[in-house]
Motif scaffolding. Structure first.
Motif, PDB file in Angstrom:
ATOM      1  N   THR A  73       0.812  -1.213   0.000  1.00 45.55           N
ATOM      2  CA  THR A  73       0.000   0.000   0.000  1.00 45.55           C
ATOM      3  C   THR A  73       0.848   1.266   0.000  1.00 45.55           C
ATOM      4  OG1 THR A  73      -0.232  -0.104   2.416  1.00 45.55           O
ATOM      5  CG2 THR A  73      -2.005  -1.080   1.098  1.00 45.55           C
ATOM      6  N   GLN A  74       1.886   1.310   0.807  1.00 38.73           N
ATOM      7  CA  GLN A  74       2.660   2.533   0.949  1.00 38.73           C
ATOM      8  C   GLN A  74       3.725   2.707  -0.122  1.00 38.73           C
ATOM      9  OE1 GLN A  74       4.106   2.660   4.965  1.00 38.73           O
ATOM     10  NE2 GLN A  74       2.072   2.894   5.832  1.00 38.73           N
ATOM     11  N   ASN A  75       4.359   1.639  -0.538  1.00 38.38           N
ATOM     12  CA  ASN A  75       5.454   1.750  -1.499  1.00 38.38           C
ATOM     13  C   ASN A  75       5.028   1.523  -2.942  1.00 38.38           C
ATOM     14  OD1 ASN A  75       7.089   2.170   0.716  1.00 38.38           O
ATOM     15  ND2 ASN A  75       7.766   0.059   0.808  1.00 38.38           N
ATOM     16  N   LEU A  76       4.020   0.701  -3.149  1.00 42.21           N
ATOM     17  CA  LEU A  76       3.621   0.362  -4.511  1.00 42.21           C
ATOM     18  C   LEU A  76       2.266   0.941  -4.903  1.00 42.21           C
ATOM     19  CD1 LEU A  76       4.821  -3.355  -4.653  1.00 42.21           C
ATOM     20  CD2 LEU A  76       6.041  -1.284  -5.326  1.00 42.21           C
ATOM     21  N   GLY A  77       1.563   1.561  -3.970  1.00 42.83           N
ATOM     22  CA  GLY A  77       0.303   2.226  -4.283  1.00 42.83           C
ATOM     23  C   GLY A  77      -0.881   1.311  -4.494  1.00 42.83           C
ATOM     24  N   VAL A  78      -0.806   0.092  -4.003  1.00 34.68           N
ATOM     25  CA  VAL A  78      -1.917  -0.850  -4.136  1.00 34.68           C
ATOM     26  C   VAL A  78      -2.940  -0.548  -3.045  1.00 34.68           C
ATOM     27  CG1 VAL A  78      -2.540  -3.306  -4.140  1.00 34.68           C
ATOM     28  CG2 VAL A  78      -0.316  -2.588  -5.023  1.00 34.68           C
ATOM     29  N   ASN A  79      -4.232  -0.520  -3.407  1.00 33.81           N
ATOM     30  CA  ASN A  79      -5.244  -0.303  -2.377  1.00 33.81           C
ATOM     31  C   ASN A  79      -5.557  -1.627  -1.680  1.00 33.81           C
ATOM     32  OD1 ASN A  79      -7.032  -1.691  -4.058  1.00 33.81           O
ATOM     33  ND2 ASN A  79      -8.022   0.169  -4.813  1.00 33.81           N
ATOM     34  N   LEU A  80      -6.359  -1.572  -0.618  1.00 33.63           N
ATOM     35  CA  LEU A  80      -6.611  -2.782   0.173  1.00 33.63           C
ATOM     36  C   LEU A  80      -7.352  -3.850  -0.620  1.00 33.63           C
ATOM     37  CD1 LEU A  80      -7.422  -1.299   3.699  1.00 33.63           C
ATOM     38  CD2 LEU A  80      -5.256  -2.196   2.832  1.00 33.63           C
ATOM     39  N   ALA A  81      -8.237  -3.445  -1.519  1.00 35.81           N
ATOM     40  CA  ALA A  81      -8.921  -4.429  -2.363  1.00 35.81           C
ATOM     41  C   ALA A  81      -7.905  -5.132  -3.270  1.00 35.81           C
ATOM     42  CB  ALA A  81      -9.998  -3.748  -3.197  1.00 35.81           C
ATOM     43  N   GLY A  82      -6.942  -4.398  -3.787  1.00 38.52           N
ATOM     44  CA  GLY A  82      -5.894  -4.984  -4.604  1.00 38.52           C
ATOM     45  C   GLY A  82      -5.014  -5.927  -3.820  1.00 38.52           C
ATOM     46  N   VAL A  83      -4.726  -5.555  -2.580  1.00 36.00           N
ATOM     47  CA  VAL A  83      -3.932  -6.432  -1.716  1.00 36.00           C
ATOM     48  C   VAL A  83      -4.673  -7.746  -1.506  1.00 36.00           C
ATOM     49  CG1 VAL A  83      -2.991  -6.724   0.612  1.00 36.00           C
ATOM     50  CG2 VAL A  83      -2.737  -4.532  -0.562  1.00 36.00           C
ATOM     51  N   ARG A  84      -5.981  -7.653  -1.265  1.00 39.79           N
ATOM     52  CA  ARG A  84      -6.777  -8.863  -1.061  1.00 39.79           C
ATOM     53  C   ARG A  84      -6.704  -9.762  -2.300  1.00 39.79           C
ATOM     54  NH1 ARG A  84     -11.750  -7.234  -1.136  1.00 39.79           N
ATOM     55  NH2 ARG A  84     -11.590  -6.152   0.857  1.00 39.79           N
ATOM     56  N   VAL A  85      -6.825  -9.176  -3.488  1.00 35.50           N
ATOM     57  CA  VAL A  85      -6.763  -9.941  -4.732  1.00 35.50           C
ATOM     58  C   VAL A  85      -5.395 -10.609  -4.869  1.00 35.50           C
ATOM     59  CG1 VAL A  85      -6.735  -9.742  -7.254  1.00 35.50           C
ATOM     60  CG2 VAL A  85      -8.512  -8.588  -5.927  1.00 35.50           C
ATOM     61  N   LEU A  86      -4.328  -9.886  -4.569  1.00 28.40           N
ATOM     62  CA  LEU A  86      -2.985 -10.460  -4.662  1.00 28.40           C
ATOM     63  C   LEU A  86      -2.811 -11.634  -3.695  1.00 28.40           C
ATOM     64  CD1 LEU A  86      -0.860  -7.207  -5.003  1.00 28.40           C
ATOM     65  CD2 LEU A  86      -1.212  -8.966  -6.745  1.00 28.40           C
ATOM     66  N   PHE A  87      -3.299 -11.487  -2.472  1.00 30.38           N
ATOM     67  CA  PHE A  87      -3.196 -12.576  -1.499  1.00 30.38           C
ATOM     68  C   PHE A  87      -4.023 -13.783  -1.946  1.00 30.38           C
ATOM     69  CE2 PHE A  87      -2.077  -9.668   2.334  1.00 30.38           C
ATOM     70  CZ  PHE A  87      -0.746  -9.704   1.982  1.00 30.38           C
ATOM     71  N   GLU A  88      -5.218 -13.529  -2.481  1.00 25.90           N
ATOM     72  CA  GLU A  88      -6.056 -14.634  -2.969  1.00 25.90           C
ATOM     73  C   GLU A  88      -5.383 -15.344  -4.138  1.00 25.90           C
ATOM     74  OE1 GLU A  88      -9.825 -12.849  -3.859  1.00 25.90           O
ATOM     75  OE2 GLU A  88     -10.371 -12.663  -1.743  1.00 25.90           O
ATOM     76  N   LEU A  89      -4.760 -14.576  -5.006  1.00 24.40           N
ATOM     77  CA  LEU A  89      -4.044 -15.152  -6.140  1.00 24.40           C
ATOM     78  C   LEU A  89      -2.899 -16.043  -5.669  1.00 24.40           C
ATOM     79  CD1 LEU A  89      -3.820 -15.224  -9.219  1.00 24.40           C
ATOM     80  CD2 LEU A  89      -2.347 -13.228  -9.079  1.00 24.40           C
ATOM     81  N   GLU A  90      -2.176 -15.584  -4.680  1.00 20.96           N
ATOM     82  CA  GLU A  90      -1.094 -16.402  -4.116  1.00 20.96           C
ATOM     83  C   GLU A  90      -1.626 -17.718  -3.571  1.00 20.96           C
ATOM     84  OE1 GLU A  90       2.806 -14.097  -2.518  1.00 20.96           O
ATOM     85  OE2 GLU A  90       1.252 -14.514  -1.067  1.00 20.96           O
ATOM     86  N   GLU A  91      -2.756 -17.637  -2.851  1.00 22.60           N
ATOM     87  CA  GLU A  91      -3.328 -18.856  -2.270  1.00 22.60           C
ATOM     88  C   GLU A  91      -3.787 -19.817  -3.357  1.00 22.60           C
ATOM     89  OE1 GLU A  91      -6.284 -18.058   0.730  1.00 22.60           O
ATOM     90  OE2 GLU A  91      -5.023 -16.503   1.632  1.00 22.60           O
ATOM     91  N   ARG A  92      -4.417 -19.287  -4.398  1.00 23.71           N
ATOM     92  CA  ARG A  92      -4.902 -20.149  -5.490  1.00 23.71           C
ATOM     93  C   ARG A  92      -3.749 -20.812  -6.235  1.00 23.71           C
ATOM     94  NH1 ARG A  92      -9.604 -16.429  -8.159  1.00 23.71           N
ATOM     95  NH2 ARG A  92     -11.020 -16.534  -6.375  1.00 23.71           N
ATOM     96  N   LEU A  93      -2.695 -20.061  -6.474  1.00 31.92           N
ATOM     97  CA  LEU A  93      -1.556 -20.601  -7.202  1.00 31.92           C
ATOM     98  C   LEU A  93      -0.663 -21.463  -6.327  1.00 31.92           C
ATOM     99  CD1 LEU A  93      -0.535 -17.510  -9.353  1.00 31.92           C
ATOM    100  CD2 LEU A  93      -1.780 -19.555 -10.094  1.00 31.92           C
ATOM    101  N   GLY A  94      -0.763 -21.278  -5.022  1.00 33.12           N
ATOM    102  CA  GLY A  94       0.054 -22.053  -4.108  1.00 33.12           C
ATOM    103  C   GLY A  94       1.521 -21.684  -4.144  1.00 33.12           C
ATOM    104  N   MET A  95       1.818 -20.440  -4.500  1.00 36.86           N
ATOM    105  CA  MET A  95       3.209 -20.009  -4.544  1.00 36.86           C
ATOM    106  C   MET A  95       3.340 -18.572  -4.055  1.00 36.86           C
ATOM    107  SD  MET A  95       3.475 -19.927  -8.698  1.00 36.86           S
ATOM    108  CE  MET A  95       5.045 -19.164  -8.822  1.00 36.86           C
ATOM    109  N   ARG A  96       4.550 -18.205  -3.683  1.00 35.63           N
ATOM    110  CA  ARG A  96       4.854 -16.881  -3.153  1.00 35.63           C
ATOM    111  C   ARG A  96       5.193 -15.911  -4.281  1.00 35.63           C
ATOM    112  NH1 ARG A  96       2.900 -16.066   1.610  1.00 35.63           N
ATOM    113  NH2 ARG A  96       3.582 -17.480   3.214  1.00 35.63           N
TER     114      ARG A  96
END
Length: 128
Positions: A73-96
């Motif tokens: 959020t602070q360094n890359l300008g991602v909003n909280l909804a975007g952060v949620r999508v990124l975390f969900e994507l990580e979980e679905r893909l099973g990778m970091r």
């Protein structure tokens, strides 16, 4: 005035998934306001454990996740909804993927810094 730590590191020999930090301590460790942690919880980005008396307890893994949220959020300008999508994507893909992107971006920035001209006209890394 006491300067707060900008990053947090896990003490050696501890179980990173064990919830031990109350909200005030967790907030201090990751340099955010306790209200910020409540907002992250409300947005579904972090899910602290609860005691029988409903007190939030954060694990070291939770603190690491909070630091990622702050970075995004602070360094890359991602909003909280975007952060949620990124975390969900990580979980679905099973990778970091976030760590890979962070490492790739850091390497790219190091390469760019090495090619920037210095104040004396030479090409090389800029100094802060």
């Amino acid at each position: 005035m006491r300067e707060r730590a900008s990053s947090w590191q896990r003490p050696a020999g501890r179980d990173a998934s064990r919830p031990v930090y109350v909200i005030s301590v967790a907030a201090e460790l990751v340099s955010v306001h306790p209200r910020t942690l409540r907002i992250y919880e409300g947005e579904g980005l972090v899910c602290p454990a609860r005691t029988p008396s409903n007190i939030r307890l954060y694990s070291e893994n939770d603190l690491r996740r909070i630091l990622w949220i702050r970075h995004l959020t602070q360094n890359l300008g991602v909003n909280l909804a975007g952060v949620r999508v990124l975390f969900e994507l990580e979980e679905r893909l099973g990778m970091r993927i976030l760590e890979q992107l962070y490492d790739e971006r850091g390497a790219a920035q190091d390469g760019e810094a090495a090619e920037e001209p210095t104040s004396d006209g030479h090409v090389g890394a800029r100094r802060p």
